[in-house]
Design a protein around this motif. Structure first.
Motif, PDB file in Angstrom:
ATOM      1  N   LYS A 195       0.884  -1.025   0.093  1.00  0.00           N
ATOM      2  CA  LYS A 195       0.098  -0.027  -0.203  1.00  0.00           C
ATOM      3  C   LYS A 195       0.823   1.296  -0.211  1.00  0.00           C
ATOM      4  N   ILE A 196       0.574   2.329  -0.505  1.00  0.00           N
ATOM      5  CA  ILE A 196       1.158   3.436  -0.702  1.00  0.00           C
ATOM      6  C   ILE A 196       0.321   4.953  -0.076  1.00  0.00           C
ATOM      7  N   GLY A 197       0.813   5.400   0.781  1.00  0.00           N
ATOM      8  CA  GLY A 197       0.324   6.554   1.200  1.00  0.00           C
ATOM      9  C   GLY A 197       1.267   7.982   0.881  1.00  0.00           C
ATOM     10  N   LEU A 198       0.461   9.066   0.541  1.00  0.00           N
ATOM     11  CA  LEU A 198       1.266  10.082   0.148  1.00  0.00           C
ATOM     12  C   LEU A 198       0.879  11.188   1.353  1.00  0.00           C
ATOM     13  N   PHE A 226      -4.703   6.551  -7.971  1.00  0.00           N
ATOM     14  CA  PHE A 226      -3.330   5.744  -7.855  1.00  0.00           C
ATOM     15  C   PHE A 226      -2.963   5.425  -6.390  1.00  0.00           C
ATOM     16  N   TYR A 227      -2.880   6.522  -5.459  1.00  0.00           N
ATOM     17  CA  TYR A 227      -2.550   6.229  -4.178  1.00  0.00           C
ATOM     18  C   TYR A 227      -3.568   5.686  -3.362  1.00  0.00           C
ATOM     19  N   ASP A 228      -3.294   4.984  -2.472  1.00  0.00           N
ATOM     20  CA  ASP A 228      -4.352   4.253  -1.582  1.00  0.00           C
ATOM     21  C   ASP A 228      -4.685   5.197  -0.502  1.00  0.00           C
ATOM     22  N   ALA A 229      -4.045   6.451  -0.116  1.00  0.00           N
ATOM     23  CA  ALA A 229      -4.475   7.212   0.853  1.00  0.00           C
ATOM     24  C   ALA A 229      -3.517   8.253   0.668  1.00  0.00           C
ATOM     25  N   SER A 230      -3.891   9.714   0.890  1.00  0.00           N
ATOM     26  CA  SER A 230      -3.205  10.841   0.802  1.00  0.00           C
ATOM     27  C   SER A 230      -3.780  11.762   1.684  1.00  0.00           C
ATOM     28  N   TRP A 255       1.327  13.415  13.657  1.00  0.00           N
ATOM     29  CA  TRP A 255      -0.311  12.900  12.973  1.00  0.00           C
ATOM     30  C   TRP A 255      -0.590  12.714  11.533  1.00  0.00           C
ATOM     31  N   LEU A 256       0.097  13.674  10.707  1.00  0.00           N
ATOM     32  CA  LEU A 256      -0.028  13.225   9.554  1.00  0.00           C
ATOM     33  C   LEU A 256       0.475  11.914   8.923  1.00  0.00           C
ATOM     34  N   TYR A 257       1.211  11.387   9.530  1.00  0.00           N
ATOM     35  CA  TYR A 257       1.779   9.860   9.174  1.00  0.00           C
ATOM     36  C   TYR A 257       0.748   8.835   9.815  1.00  0.00           C
ATOM     37  N   ALA A 258       0.704   9.199  11.084  1.00  0.00           N
ATOM     38  CA  ALA A 258      -0.328   8.106  11.850  1.00  0.00           C
ATOM     39  C   ALA A 258      -1.482   8.088  11.169  1.00  0.00           C
ATOM     40  N   GLU A 259      -2.219   9.281  10.627  1.00  0.00           N
ATOM     41  CA  GLU A 259      -3.335   9.150  10.392  1.00  0.00           C
ATOM     42  C   GLU A 259      -3.487   8.687   9.121  1.00  0.00           C
ATOM     43  N   THR A 260      -2.562   8.945   8.184  1.00  0.00           N
ATOM     44  CA  THR A 260      -2.384   8.310   6.866  1.00  0.00           C
ATOM     45  C   THR A 260      -2.400   6.773   6.709  1.00  0.00           C
ATOM     46  N   GLY A 264      -6.179   5.941   6.632  1.00  0.00           N
ATOM     47  CA  GLY A 264      -6.250   6.014   5.337  1.00  0.00           C
ATOM     48  C   GLY A 264      -6.034   4.560   4.800  1.00  0.00           C
ATOM     49  N   LEU A 265      -5.021   3.781   5.281  1.00  0.00           N
ATOM     50  CA  LEU A 265      -4.422   2.734   4.951  1.00  0.00           C
ATOM     51  C   LEU A 265      -5.131   1.499   5.744  1.00  0.00           C
ATOM     52  N   ASN A 266      -5.725   1.781   6.890  1.00  0.00           N
ATOM     53  CA  ASN A 266      -6.234   0.657   7.684  1.00  0.00           C
ATOM     54  C   ASN A 266      -5.534  -0.134   8.176  1.00  0.00           C
ATOM     55  N   ILE A 267      -4.381   0.254   8.700  1.00  0.00           N
ATOM     56  CA  ILE A 267      -3.199  -0.508   9.341  1.00  0.00           C
ATOM     57  C   ILE A 267      -3.083   0.020  10.643  1.00  0.00           C
TER      58      ILE A 267
END
Length: 333
Positions: A195-198, A226-230, A255-260, A264-267
């Motif tokens: 999975k890819i998060g921006l 394209f991105y799984d979450a941004s 917070w930005l990385y944690a929330e993505t 966003g990625l459900n991990i």
């Protein structure tokens, strides 16, 4: 001098590592008192780490009045890598020089001096953080008689003008250039089913044209598909419009990385050892580390000058090398 910090590792101050400052800048913690083994700051003094025997906490400073403490989690990488969280400016798209140029234009307007230019020492403080943090630094150093409101007004005036010029094909050349091998890297991750998060601290109005421009150049279609979450810092708070939260809790806050990742990625946080973040800025490195993810430093930004290289678990100067690294980790699974 070498020193050990629980959950972060061993650091060498002679290798552009953390600086032993003895006492936290807010005065709450001091080396040798209340169980504190040491207090250490990043080279740009944006984050301080307070080390105890059994734990470490991080103090993220704020130039606009709202600092915060965070627990530092143990960081380790486990196979398989399930997600890659990727910074925008400097990592996915080479655009830092353009945004520094906008901030420099803002200071020129505040000073009414078109000849003003930043020094090399300013660079770690005018990239990687929020717009307000950048501008507050400039005000304190160069325009003490100005207000943050005035600076933000000039900043958005210059941003809107320059972005409009770029969209019409006559703006600053080379403003948004895809990083070398970005297309191969992203498509390679897709083949690995990663999975890819921006993730960006940039406001939507500046971040979206960047990645859209890069994807158009690379003929990769719609970034949103394209991105799984941004995630971005949202929309600015201005009179006459409704803003979103984004100026007080961006990188180096987690917070930005944690929330993505978690939303966003459900991990979930419990699977954070299967996630890596890629950054070229000191603020971004701290953000990834404080979120509990493994950080890969990407050469070309201010990681070295900000004194955060040793916070990176790995460091590369080519996205294809990072892709090969991910392949090798996942091959172990």
């Amino acid at each position: 001098m070498k020193y050990y910090i629980k959950n972060l590792g061993t650091f060498d101050s002679e290798k552009n590592g953390l600086i032993n400052i003895k006492k936290c800048s807010d005065g709450y913690f001091q080396e040798g008192k209340d169980g504190v083994i040491g207090v250490y700051a990043t080279g740009d003094r944006k984050v301080e780490f307070i080390a105890f025997k059994d734990r470490t906490i991080a103090y993220v400073l704020s130039s606009i009045g709202y600092p915060a403490y965070y627990p530092v989690k143990e960081i380790k990488l486990e196979a398989p890598i399930k997600a890659v969280l990727m910074d925008l400016d400097g990592t996915s798209v080479k655009s830092e020089e353009f945004w520094i140029y906008i901030i420099q234009k803002t200071v020129q307007s505040l000073l009414n001096d078109d000849t003003f230019k930043f020094s090399k020492e300013d660079l770690p403080f005018v990239s990687g953080h929020s717009v307000s943090e950048h501008l507050q630094y400039c005000i304190e150093k160069y325009a003490p008689n100005s207000t943050l409101e005035q600076a933000r007004e000039y900043y958005f005036k210059h941003t809107h003008y320059e972005m409009n010029e770029i969209m019409k094909g006559r703006g600053k050349k080379g403003a948004f250039t895809p990083s070398s091998h970005l297309k191969e890297f992203l498509l390679g991750l897709k083949k690995l089913d990663v999975k890819i998060g921006l993730v960006t601290s940039g406001l939507y109005e500046k971040a979206w044209p960047e990645i859209l421009s890069a994807f158009n150049t690379l003929e990769m279609g719609d970034p949103k598909e394209f991105y799984d979450a941004s995630i971005s810092a949202g929309f600015p708070i201005r009179k006459g419009s409704v803003g979103t939260l984004g100026e007080l809790e961006p990188k180096p806050h987690p917070w930005l990385y944690a929330e993505t990742c978690t939303v966003g990625l459900n991990i979930p946080e419990s699977e954070r050892n299967h996630v890596i973040g890629i950054e070229d800025s000191g603020a971004g490195v701290c953000s990834i580390v404080l979120a509990g993810y493994t950080c890969i430093g990407y050469d070309g930004g201010n990681i070295i000058s900000s004194g955060t290289k040793e916070l990176c678990s790995y460091y590369f100067n080519d996205l294809l090398d990072i892709l090969e690294f991910i392949k090798s980790i996942n091959a172990e699974n």
